[in-house]
Enzyme design. Structure first.
Site, PDB file in Angstrom:
ATOM      1  N   ASP A   1     -10.871   2.321   4.116  1.00 55.07           N
ATOM      2  CA  ASP A   1     -11.162   0.902   3.874  1.00 55.07           C
ATOM      3  C   ASP A   1     -12.672   0.679   3.771  1.00 55.07           C
ATOM      4  OD1 ASP A   1      -8.850  -0.576   3.501  1.00 55.07           O
ATOM      5  OD2 ASP A   1      -8.479  -0.853   5.645  1.00 55.07           O
TER       6      ASP A   1
ATOM      7  N   LYS B   1       0.841  -1.200   0.000  1.00 56.95           N
ATOM      8  CA  LYS B   1       0.000   0.000   0.000  1.00 56.95           C
ATOM      9  C   LYS B   1       0.878   1.252   0.000  1.00 56.95           C
ATOM     10  CE  LYS B   1      -3.658  -2.596   2.232  1.00 56.95           C
ATOM     11  NZ  LYS B   1      -4.344  -2.981   3.473  1.00 56.95           N
TER      12      LYS B   1
ATOM     13  N   GLN C   1      -4.765  -2.046   9.714  1.00 57.56           N
ATOM     14  CA  GLN C   1      -4.482  -3.315   9.033  1.00 57.56           C
ATOM     15  C   GLN C   1      -4.988  -4.493   9.867  1.00 57.56           C
ATOM     16  OE1 GLN C   1      -3.159  -3.670   5.846  1.00 57.56           O
ATOM     17  NE2 GLN C   1      -3.768  -5.777   6.152  1.00 57.56           N
TER      18      GLN C   1
END
Ligand code: NDP
Length: 283
Positions: free
Chosen positions: A120, A53, A97
């Site tokens: 997200d 990322k 994460q």
């Protein structure tokens, strides 16, 4: 005739090139999109994902920062950091994460994110907006799958889409997106009776179960579009999807490979969401 292989790697690369131009234009107006990743613990796969990322951020000109915490970190330390990042005007997107170390409650941490910075799209506010068909942040993997389908020109309206997997981050949001495009959607899971009987009815079959070779050729209708979301590390260290690629490609009309299918699109859509969050912050 073997299936058309949908190349997520090259589609993601062209998306990143487009994003770079948008980021440059924003930077010329004094706004550099910024993404903060929270990485707690020492899960090797999580480290690789966060590194990928950060690499995509660097390629597109997005500022990125990784906030690392030890495996034994307490929840309050993460909540404090999230509060700080929520208030930081240089940070437009924050991601936590997953998976997290077991002492941490992912639901509580995700709920602490400012929904506008939840790039997200896992916050209940964003998933609720998706359910209602209103604008919000759409999770990267389902959004990436939709882009792949669109790019390949797979017809959706009136077609039967079958998704194997009902997680909040893949299966359920993807079902809503397919429904928005007028597909008829079935979601399967580990308790589904006679999985093959259901998958054989699919015009679009999405495998998101995390089980290598779960989907074999006998489970696929001739000419169907098969999207493989699965990422499984095999005993020999190789990565495999949920679909028996070599067998299924002889039956399907379209198929995505692993690696090089959904994975790169997930990362590209995260950058899309971050850039969009930066745009909205000045709108
Ligand atoms: P989860 O473990 O949260 O969910 C898996 C789902 O699959 C569950 O709904 C489970 O059913 C179902 N399932 C498991 N085994 C079977 C089976 N034998 N038959 C039918 N259904 C089954 O996983 P995620 O949704 O987070 O991820 C799914 C896969 O996608 C993983 O391999 C993951 O690594 C990968 N992934 C890939 C991404 C990418 O960018 N390419 C991004 C995110 C995930 P039940 O609910 O009954 O337990």
């Amino acid at each position: 005739m073997p299936a058309t292989v949908i190349d997520g790697k090259s589609l993601a690369a062209s998306l990143r090139a487009t994003l770079k131009r948008t980021v440059d234009a924003l930077a010329a107006r004094g706004v550099r999109p910024g993404l903060a990743a929270i990485l707690a613990g020492d899960d090797p796969a999580s480290r690789v994902y966060v590194r990928n990322k950060a690499r995509a951020c660097a390629e597109t000109g997005v500022h990125s920062e990784v906030h690392e915490f030890a495996q034994e970190v307490c929840e309050n330390a993460l909540l404090e950091r999230i509060a700080r990042l929520n208030a930081d005007r240089a940070v437009h997107g924050i991601l936590v994460q997953l998976p997290l170390p077991r002492q941490l409650d992912a639901g509580r941490l995700l709920a602490a994110l400012a929904p506008a910075k939840d790039v997200d799209g896992f916050h209940a506010a964003n998933l609720g907006l998706l359910l209602q068909g209103r604008p919000g942040v759409v999770p990267g993997t389902p959004a990436g799958v939709m882009r792949l389908l669109e790019h390949a020109g797979v017809p959706l309206a009136g077609r039967h889409a079958v998704i194997v997997g009902r997680s909040n981050i893949v299966g359920k949001p993807l079902a809503l997106l397919l429904l928005q495009k007028d597909a008829t959607v079935t979601i399967c899971h580990s308790k589904t009776a006679d999985l093959a009987c259901v998958t054989r009815q699919a015009d679009i079959l999405v495998a998101a179960a995390g089980r290598p070779k779960l989907i074999g050729a006998a489970m696929v209708k001739a000419g169907a579009c098969v999207i493989d979301v699965g990422v499984n590390r095999l005993a020999d260290g190789k990565i495999a999807g949920d679909v028996d690629f070599n067998a299924v490609k002889e039956v399907a009309g379209w198929i995505t490979p692993v690696p090089g299918g959904v994975g790169p699109m997930t990362v590209a859509m995260l950058i899309v969401n971050t850039v969009r969050a930066a745009e909205l912050s000045i709108a």
